[in-house]
Design a protein around this motif. Structure first.
Motif, PDB file in Angstrom:
ATOM      1  N   LEU A  32       1.004   0.785 -24.248  1.00  0.00           N
ATOM      2  CA  LEU A  32       2.096   1.280 -23.124  1.00  0.00           C
ATOM      3  C   LEU A  32       1.343   2.030 -22.125  1.00  0.00           C
ATOM      4  O   LEU A  32       1.773   1.908 -20.991  1.00  0.00           O
ATOM      5  N   ALA A  33       0.672   3.145 -22.427  1.00  0.00           N
ATOM      6  CA  ALA A  33      -0.134   4.005 -21.517  1.00  0.00           C
ATOM      7  C   ALA A  33      -0.775   2.936 -20.553  1.00  0.00           C
ATOM      8  O   ALA A  33      -1.018   3.310 -19.435  1.00  0.00           O
ATOM      9  N   ALA A  34      -1.503   2.023 -21.372  1.00  0.00           N
ATOM     10  CA  ALA A  34      -2.440   1.297 -20.390  1.00  0.00           C
ATOM     11  C   ALA A  34      -1.762   0.204 -19.503  1.00  0.00           C
ATOM     12  O   ALA A  34      -2.181   0.220 -18.111  1.00  0.00           O
ATOM     13  N   LEU A  35      -0.580  -0.202 -19.768  1.00  0.00           N
ATOM     14  CA  LEU A  35       0.399  -0.845 -18.992  1.00  0.00           C
ATOM     15  C   LEU A  35       0.785  -0.184 -17.891  1.00  0.00           C
ATOM     16  O   LEU A  35       0.996  -0.673 -16.875  1.00  0.00           O
ATOM     17  N   GLU A  36       1.155   1.148 -18.363  1.00  0.00           N
ATOM     18  CA  GLU A  36       1.661   2.145 -17.272  1.00  0.00           C
ATOM     19  C   GLU A  36       0.773   2.305 -16.279  1.00  0.00           C
ATOM     20  O   GLU A  36       1.012   2.321 -14.787  1.00  0.00           O
ATOM     21  N   GLU A  37      -0.415   2.465 -16.568  1.00  0.00           N
ATOM     22  CA  GLU A  37      -1.575   2.625 -15.659  1.00  0.00           C
ATOM     23  C   GLU A  37      -1.854   1.705 -14.683  1.00  0.00           C
ATOM     24  O   GLU A  37      -2.078   1.532 -13.346  1.00  0.00           O
ATOM     25  N   GLU A  38      -1.710   0.496 -15.416  1.00  0.00           N
ATOM     26  CA  GLU A  38      -1.929  -0.811 -14.573  1.00  0.00           C
ATOM     27  C   GLU A  38      -0.929  -1.040 -13.527  1.00  0.00           C
ATOM     28  O   GLU A  38      -1.177  -1.515 -12.319  1.00  0.00           O
ATOM     29  N   VAL A  39       0.302  -0.520 -13.893  1.00  0.00           N
ATOM     30  CA  VAL A  39       1.732  -0.711 -13.258  1.00  0.00           C
ATOM     31  C   VAL A  39       1.191   0.162 -11.887  1.00  0.00           C
ATOM     32  O   VAL A  39       1.643   0.105 -10.604  1.00  0.00           O
ATOM     33  N   ALA A  40       0.919   1.503 -12.080  1.00  0.00           N
ATOM     34  CA  ALA A  40       0.412   2.519 -11.031  1.00  0.00           C
ATOM     35  C   ALA A  40      -0.382   1.903 -10.260  1.00  0.00           C
ATOM     36  O   ALA A  40      -0.151   2.371  -8.837  1.00  0.00           O
ATOM     37  N   VAL A  41      -1.609   1.379 -10.776  1.00  0.00           N
ATOM     38  CA  VAL A  41      -2.635   0.878  -9.917  1.00  0.00           C
ATOM     39  C   VAL A  41      -2.228  -0.289  -9.015  1.00  0.00           C
ATOM     40  O   VAL A  41      -2.390  -0.277  -7.594  1.00  0.00           O
ATOM     41  N   ALA A  42      -1.236  -1.115  -9.486  1.00  0.00           N
ATOM     42  CA  ALA A  42      -0.664  -2.092  -8.560  1.00  0.00           C
ATOM     43  C   ALA A  42       0.478  -1.701  -7.729  1.00  0.00           C
ATOM     44  O   ALA A  42       0.151  -2.033  -6.553  1.00  0.00           O
ATOM     45  N   LYS A  43       0.789  -0.739  -8.092  1.00  0.00           N
ATOM     46  CA  LYS A  43       1.882  -0.097  -6.963  1.00  0.00           C
ATOM     47  C   LYS A  43       0.917   0.548  -5.914  1.00  0.00           C
ATOM     48  O   LYS A  43       1.314   0.406  -4.601  1.00  0.00           O
ATOM     49  N   GLN A  44      -0.112   1.265  -6.261  1.00  0.00           N
ATOM     50  CA  GLN A  44      -0.896   1.561  -5.168  1.00  0.00           C
ATOM     51  C   GLN A  44      -1.594   0.673  -4.378  1.00  0.00           C
ATOM     52  O   GLN A  44      -1.630   0.920  -3.174  1.00  0.00           O
ATOM     53  N   ASP A  45      -1.961  -0.496  -4.849  1.00  0.00           N
ATOM     54  CA  ASP A  45      -2.704  -1.746  -4.072  1.00  0.00           C
ATOM     55  C   ASP A  45      -1.547  -2.131  -3.366  1.00  0.00           C
ATOM     56  O   ASP A  45      -1.834  -2.618  -2.189  1.00  0.00           O
ATOM     57  N   VAL A  46      -0.477  -2.317  -3.610  1.00  0.00           N
ATOM     58  CA  VAL A  46       0.742  -2.756  -2.765  1.00  0.00           C
ATOM     59  C   VAL A  46       0.974  -1.984  -1.702  1.00  0.00           C
ATOM     60  O   VAL A  46       1.008  -2.427  -0.451  1.00  0.00           O
ATOM     61  N   LEU A  47       0.853  -0.630  -1.650  1.00  0.00           N
ATOM     62  CA  LEU A  47       1.222   0.310  -0.767  1.00  0.00           C
ATOM     63  C   LEU A  47      -0.222   0.242   0.240  1.00  0.00           C
ATOM     64  O   LEU A  47       0.297   0.371   1.352  1.00  0.00           O
ATOM     65  N   TYR A  48      -1.369   0.249  -0.375  1.00  0.00           N
ATOM     66  CA  TYR A  48      -2.348   0.068   0.687  1.00  0.00           C
ATOM     67  C   TYR A  48      -2.313  -1.125   1.407  1.00  0.00           C
ATOM     68  O   TYR A  48      -2.743  -1.251   2.526  1.00  0.00           O
ATOM     69  N   ALA A  49      -2.164  -2.424   0.920  1.00  0.00           N
ATOM     70  CA  ALA A  49      -1.826  -3.453   1.454  1.00  0.00           C
ATOM     71  C   ALA A  49      -0.919  -3.603   2.575  1.00  0.00           C
ATOM     72  O   ALA A  49      -0.705  -4.052   3.616  1.00  0.00           O
ATOM     73  N   HIS A  50       0.214  -3.126   2.102  1.00  0.00           N
ATOM     74  CA  HIS A  50       1.419  -2.689   2.991  1.00  0.00           C
ATOM     75  C   HIS A  50       1.117  -1.935   4.506  1.00  0.00           C
ATOM     76  O   HIS A  50       1.113  -2.198   5.534  1.00  0.00           O
ATOM     77  N   ALA A  51       0.158  -0.940   4.140  1.00  0.00           N
ATOM     78  CA  ALA A  51      -0.441  -0.036   5.164  1.00  0.00           C
ATOM     79  C   ALA A  51      -1.506  -0.726   6.141  1.00  0.00           C
ATOM     80  O   ALA A  51      -1.440  -0.750   7.339  1.00  0.00           O
ATOM     81  N   GLU A  52      -2.215  -1.564   5.424  1.00  0.00           N
ATOM     82  CA  GLU A  52      -3.104  -2.560   6.193  1.00  0.00           C
ATOM     83  C   GLU A  52      -2.413  -3.485   6.971  1.00  0.00           C
ATOM     84  O   GLU A  52      -2.809  -3.636   8.170  1.00  0.00           O
ATOM     85  N   THR A  53      -1.268  -4.127   6.473  1.00  0.00           N
ATOM     86  CA  THR A  53      -0.583  -5.169   7.233  1.00  0.00           C
ATOM     87  C   THR A  53       0.164  -4.394   8.580  1.00  0.00           C
ATOM     88  O   THR A  53      -0.041  -4.875   9.464  1.00  0.00           O
TER      89      THR A  53
END
Length: 184
Positions: A32-53
Protein backbone atom coordinates in the motif's frame (compact mmCIF):
# COMPACT_ATOMS: atom_id res chain seq x y z
CA UNK A 1 -29.36 -5.21 11.70
CA UNK A 2 -27.49 -6.93 8.92
CA UNK A 3 -24.87 -4.20 9.02
CA UNK A 4 -24.26 -4.82 12.70
CA UNK A 5 -24.09 -8.56 12.05
CA UNK A 6 -21.46 -8.04 9.29
CA UNK A 7 -19.31 -5.84 11.53
CA UNK A 8 -19.60 -8.39 14.31
CA UNK A 9 -18.62 -11.23 11.97
CA UNK A 10 -15.61 -9.28 10.57
CA UNK A 11 -14.31 -8.53 14.04
CA UNK A 12 -14.67 -12.22 14.96
CA UNK A 13 -12.69 -13.19 11.85
CA UNK A 14 -9.91 -10.77 12.73
CA UNK A 15 -9.83 -12.17 16.25
CA UNK A 16 -9.58 -15.68 14.85
CA UNK A 17 -6.54 -14.90 12.58
CA UNK A 18 -3.47 -16.89 13.51
CA UNK A 19 -0.42 -15.20 14.99
CA UNK A 20 1.60 -15.74 11.78
CA UNK A 21 -0.91 -13.58 9.79
CA UNK A 22 0.95 -10.45 10.93
CA UNK A 23 3.68 -10.67 8.22
CA UNK A 24 0.96 -10.80 5.57
CA UNK A 25 -0.50 -7.60 6.98
CA UNK A 26 2.97 -6.01 6.91
CA UNK A 27 3.33 -7.02 3.26
CA UNK A 28 -0.05 -5.46 2.48
CA UNK A 29 0.97 -2.29 4.33
CA UNK A 30 4.27 -2.15 2.43
CA UNK A 31 2.51 -2.72 -0.88
CA UNK A 32 0.00 0.00 0.00
CA UNK A 33 2.85 2.41 0.83
CA UNK A 34 4.57 1.56 -2.47
CA UNK A 35 1.35 2.17 -4.38
CA UNK A 36 0.83 5.50 -2.61
CA UNK A 37 4.38 6.51 -3.57
CA UNK A 38 3.74 5.52 -7.19
CA UNK A 39 0.55 7.59 -7.17
CA UNK A 40 2.48 10.59 -5.77
CA UNK A 41 5.16 10.20 -8.48
CA UNK A 42 2.46 9.90 -11.15
CA UNK A 43 0.74 13.05 -9.85
CA UNK A 44 4.07 14.91 -9.96
CA UNK A 45 4.70 13.69 -13.51
CA UNK A 46 1.25 14.89 -14.56
CA UNK A 47 1.92 18.31 -13.02
CA UNK A 48 5.28 18.55 -14.83
CA UNK A 49 3.66 17.51 -18.13
CA UNK A 50 0.91 20.10 -17.63
CA UNK A 51 3.47 22.82 -16.88
CA UNK A 52 5.52 21.85 -19.93
CA UNK A 53 2.40 21.96 -22.10
CA UNK A 54 1.62 25.47 -20.84
CA UNK A 55 5.21 26.57 -21.53
CA UNK A 56 5.04 25.20 -25.08
CA UNK A 57 1.69 26.94 -25.64
CA UNK A 58 3.06 30.27 -24.38
CA UNK A 59 6.18 29.92 -26.53
CA UNK A 60 4.09 29.16 -29.62
CA UNK A 61 1.78 32.11 -28.91
CA UNK A 62 4.83 34.40 -28.65
CA UNK A 63 6.30 33.02 -31.86
CA UNK A 64 2.97 33.52 -33.60
CA UNK A 65 2.74 37.11 -32.34
CA UNK A 66 6.32 37.76 -33.52
CA UNK A 67 5.55 36.20 -36.89
CA UNK A 68 2.54 38.47 -37.29
CA UNK A 69 4.45 41.56 -36.15
CA UNK A 70 7.53 40.98 -38.28
CA UNK A 71 6.14 39.06 -41.27
CA UNK A 72 6.52 42.08 -43.52
CA UNK A 73 10.18 42.66 -42.64
CA UNK A 74 11.63 41.44 -45.95
CA UNK A 75 9.07 43.38 -47.96
CA UNK A 76 9.64 46.48 -45.84
CA UNK A 77 13.40 46.31 -46.44
CA UNK A 78 12.79 46.11 -50.17
CA UNK A 79 10.36 49.03 -50.19
CA UNK A 80 12.82 51.26 -48.31
CA UNK A 81 14.75 51.82 -51.53
CA UNK A 82 11.53 53.17 -53.08
CA UNK A 83 11.18 55.59 -50.15
CA UNK A 84 14.83 56.62 -50.53
CA UNK A 85 14.42 57.30 -54.25
CA UNK A 86 11.18 59.22 -53.65
CA UNK A 87 12.93 61.39 -51.07
CA UNK A 88 15.88 62.04 -53.36
CA UNK A 89 13.58 62.95 -56.24
CA UNK A 90 11.61 65.40 -54.11
CA UNK A 91 14.75 67.00 -52.70
CA UNK A 92 16.20 67.52 -56.20
CA UNK A 93 13.23 69.51 -57.55
CA UNK A 94 14.34 73.15 -57.82
CA UNK A 95 12.20 75.85 -56.17
CA UNK A 96 11.39 77.57 -59.48
CA UNK A 97 10.09 74.28 -60.92
CA UNK A 98 7.92 73.80 -57.83
CA UNK A 99 6.29 77.20 -58.52
CA UNK A 100 5.87 76.63 -62.27
CA UNK A 101 2.18 75.96 -63.00
CA UNK A 102 3.10 73.44 -65.68
CA UNK A 103 4.98 71.20 -63.17
CA UNK A 104 3.05 72.02 -60.01
CA UNK A 105 0.66 69.06 -60.44
CA UNK A 106 3.52 66.59 -60.85
CA UNK A 107 5.35 67.97 -57.81
CA UNK A 108 2.16 67.89 -55.73
CA UNK A 109 1.52 64.29 -56.81
CA UNK A 110 5.06 63.21 -55.89
CA UNK A 111 4.75 64.90 -52.49
CA UNK A 112 1.39 63.20 -51.87
CA UNK A 113 2.89 59.85 -52.84
CA UNK A 114 5.74 60.43 -50.37
CA UNK A 115 3.27 61.28 -47.58
CA UNK A 116 1.20 58.19 -48.38
CA UNK A 117 4.30 56.00 -48.24
CA UNK A 118 5.17 57.47 -44.82
CA UNK A 119 1.59 56.82 -43.66
CA UNK A 120 1.78 53.18 -44.76
CA UNK A 121 5.07 52.82 -42.90
CA UNK A 122 3.51 54.22 -39.71
CA UNK A 123 0.48 51.90 -40.00
CA UNK A 124 2.84 48.93 -40.19
CA UNK A 125 5.08 49.99 -37.30
CA UNK A 126 7.95 51.21 -39.47
CA UNK A 127 9.61 54.35 -38.14
CA UNK A 128 12.43 56.43 -39.52
CA UNK A 129 15.36 56.86 -37.14
CA UNK A 130 16.37 60.34 -36.06
CA UNK A 131 20.14 60.41 -36.38
CA UNK A 132 21.63 63.87 -36.96
CA UNK A 133 22.68 65.46 -33.68
CA UNK A 134 22.41 62.17 -31.77
CA UNK A 135 25.34 60.20 -30.36
CA UNK A 136 26.44 57.25 -32.47
CA UNK A 137 24.60 54.07 -31.44
CA UNK A 138 26.15 51.01 -33.10
CA UNK A 139 22.82 49.21 -32.67
CA UNK A 140 21.10 51.75 -34.94
CA UNK A 141 23.82 53.51 -36.93
CA UNK A 142 26.63 52.51 -39.22
CA UNK A 143 29.46 55.06 -39.26
CA UNK A 144 30.67 55.55 -42.82
CA UNK A 145 33.12 58.39 -42.24
CA UNK A 146 34.54 60.68 -39.59
CA UNK A 147 34.31 64.42 -40.03
CA UNK A 148 36.68 66.74 -38.12
CA UNK A 149 34.59 69.18 -36.10
CA UNK A 150 35.46 71.69 -33.41
CA UNK A 151 31.76 72.40 -32.75
CA UNK A 152 30.39 68.91 -32.16
CA UNK A 153 31.23 66.40 -29.47
CA UNK A 154 33.26 63.47 -30.87
CA UNK A 155 30.92 60.57 -31.66
CA UNK A 156 28.01 62.88 -32.53
CA UNK A 157 26.31 62.24 -35.87
CA UNK A 158 26.75 65.19 -38.22
CA UNK A 159 25.44 63.87 -41.52
CA UNK A 160 23.13 61.12 -42.69
CA UNK A 161 23.81 59.49 -46.04
CA UNK A 162 20.96 56.99 -45.79
CA UNK A 163 18.08 56.94 -43.33
CA UNK A 164 17.72 54.10 -40.87
CA UNK A 165 14.42 52.44 -39.98
CA UNK A 166 12.94 50.39 -37.16
CA UNK A 167 10.04 47.94 -37.45
CA UNK A 168 8.27 47.72 -34.10
CA UNK A 169 11.23 47.32 -31.73
CA UNK A 170 13.69 45.79 -34.20
CA UNK A 171 16.19 47.44 -36.50
CA UNK A 172 15.06 47.18 -40.10
CA UNK A 173 18.03 49.02 -41.59
CA UNK A 174 20.83 50.98 -39.89
CA UNK A 175 21.35 54.63 -40.76
CA UNK A 176 24.54 55.31 -42.73
CA UNK A 177 26.09 58.31 -41.01
CA UNK A 178 29.07 60.63 -40.73
CA UNK A 179 30.39 61.08 -37.19
CA UNK A 180 32.25 64.01 -35.63
CA UNK A 181 35.84 63.60 -34.51
CA UNK A 182 38.33 65.98 -32.94
CA UNK A 183 40.04 68.18 -35.50
CA UNK A 184 43.65 67.35 -36.31
Amino acid sequence: MTQDNNNLENSEIVDELPEDASPAADAVTERLAALEEEVAVAKQDVLYAHAETQNVRRRLEKELADARAYASTAFARDILSVADNMGRALSMIPADLREDEQWKGLVTGLEATGRELESVFRKNGIEKLVSVGEPLDPNKHQAMLEVPSADAEPGTILTEMQSGYMIKDRLLRPALVGVAKKPD
